[in-house]
Design a protein around this motif. Structure first.
Motif, PDB file in Angstrom:
ATOM      1  N   ARG A  96       0.796  -1.443   0.048  1.00  0.00           N
ATOM      2  CA  ARG A  96       0.124   0.183   0.003  1.00  0.00           C
ATOM      3  C   ARG A  96       0.739   1.158   0.106  1.00  0.00           C
ATOM      4  NH1 ARG A  96      -2.354  -3.453  -1.395  1.00  0.00           N
ATOM      5  NH2 ARG A  96      -4.542  -4.199  -0.395  1.00  0.00           N
ATOM      6  N   THR A  97       2.112   1.284   0.774  1.00  0.00           N
ATOM      7  CA  THR A  97       2.966   2.305   0.700  1.00  0.00           C
ATOM      8  C   THR A  97       3.543   2.576  -0.650  1.00  0.00           C
ATOM      9  OG1 THR A  97       3.461   1.888   2.993  1.00  0.00           O
ATOM     10  CG2 THR A  97       4.923   3.348   2.016  1.00  0.00           C
ATOM     11  N   GLU A  99       2.042   1.726  -3.608  1.00  0.00           N
ATOM     12  CA  GLU A  99       1.132   2.272  -4.366  1.00  0.00           C
ATOM     13  C   GLU A  99       0.800   3.763  -4.256  1.00  0.00           C
ATOM     14  OE1 GLU A  99      -2.073  -0.230  -3.406  1.00  0.00           O
ATOM     15  OE2 GLU A  99      -1.416  -1.958  -4.439  1.00  0.00           O
ATOM     16  N   ARG A 100       1.070   4.231  -2.720  1.00  0.00           N
ATOM     17  CA  ARG A 100       0.955   5.616  -2.532  1.00  0.00           C
ATOM     18  C   ARG A 100       2.067   6.417  -3.358  1.00  0.00           C
ATOM     19  NH1 ARG A 100       3.072   7.905   1.661  1.00  0.00           N
ATOM     20  NH2 ARG A 100       2.877   5.728   2.846  1.00  0.00           N
ATOM     21  N   GLY A 171      -3.868  -6.640  -3.406  1.00  0.00           N
ATOM     22  CA  GLY A 171      -5.237  -6.144  -3.497  1.00  0.00           C
ATOM     23  C   GLY A 171      -6.114  -6.600  -4.587  1.00  0.00           C
ATOM     24  N   GLY A 176      -5.539  -9.026  -1.305  1.00  0.00           N
ATOM     25  CA  GLY A 176      -4.668  -8.948   0.028  1.00  0.00           C
ATOM     26  C   GLY A 176      -4.198  -9.999   0.633  1.00  0.00           C
TER      27      GLY A 176
END
Length: 256
Positions: A96-97, A99-100, A171, A176
């Motif tokens: 997630r990091t 992707e951000r 995801g 996930g």
């Protein structure tokens, strides 16, 4: 995207950033890369970037002055980079990091050394990241990990835009979970075969098997991920059975 690093060992990056997927994406212009040498912002003949800590203690600390000057100079050359420091105090690095971070046009990865940095240097950080609960000799390897995880998310970097969808932590299809087990030729290797369903040609059955297998593998090796996974009630009941099977006191130890 433009990725930049600030380090006392900038030469460490080129072999990684010019090889394999990273190298291909860089040559294709999908991202730009620049490695800066922190010593270029020192003002003594020894090009000193560290000093003894106030109050005593083991090791040396990176000085705030060259870090501050370097970050300010680098930022002045274009849009302000999203500046990341690596520290045990940082947010755990996850997919997630990555992707951000991939959404930023410019990121600057600041690599520490020695026993750490003067605390005042962190005022220049937009974000603090930790890639794990262990100690490295410097932040260069951490920066390479982050760069690799980010670049492969950029459009065109992998060639196949669907390559990221089914991967662990993505995801996508697994929601996930860990990715399902995969096999290729030969169909039989020293008595170990490929699950029959994968040879059936029935895509619906293959998809169902892969989903169940992803749940089972996650329960076996990363049960901590199950709580946040998007499971149906039926899948959650199956997951509970798997967890009990693999993590009960009677469960045999596996070498797989």
């Amino acid at each position: 995207m433009r990725i930049e690093t600030l380090s006392v060992f900038p030469e460490m990056f080129e072999p990684v950033m010019s090889t394999s997927i990273l190298g291909r994406a860089r040559r294709a212009g999908i991202f730009e890369f620049e490695a800066y040498n922190l010593r270029d912002w020192t003002h003594d003949r020894h090009r000193t970037v560290d000093d003894e800590p106030y109050g005593g203690g083991q090791g040396m600390l990176m000085k705030v002055e060259p870090l501050a000057e370097a970050i300010e100079d680098i930022a002045s050359t274009g849009p302000h980079p999203h500046t990341i420091f690596f520290t045990p105090c940082g947010e755990p690095f996850t997919q997630r990091t990555a992707e951000r971070l991939a959404a930023h046009d410019r990121i600057l990865l600041v690599c520490g050394r020695y026993e750490g940095m003067d605390e005042r240097a962190y005022d220049y950080a937009d974000e603090r990241i930790s890639i794990g609960d262990y100690v490295l000799t410097g932040g260069e390897l951490a920066a390479m990990v982050v760069a690799d995880a980010v670049v492969r998310l950029l459009p065109g970097a992998l060639g196949d835009e669907m390559s990221n969808v089914d991967e662990s932590f993505s995801g996508g299809v697994e929601g996930g979970l860990l990715e399902y087990a995969q096999y290729t030729r030969p169909a039989d290797f020293r008595g170990k075969g490929v699950p029959d369903v994968l040879l059936s040609g029935d895509h619906a059955k293959v998809d169902a098997w892969r989903r169940a297998n992803a749940i089972e593998r996650t329960c076996r090796w990363r049960p901590d991920l199950i709580e946040g996974a998007g499971l149906t009630d039926k899948e959650r009941a199956f997951a509970q059975e798997c967890i009990e099977r693999y993590h009960s006191a009677e469960a045999p130890t596996s070498t797989e």
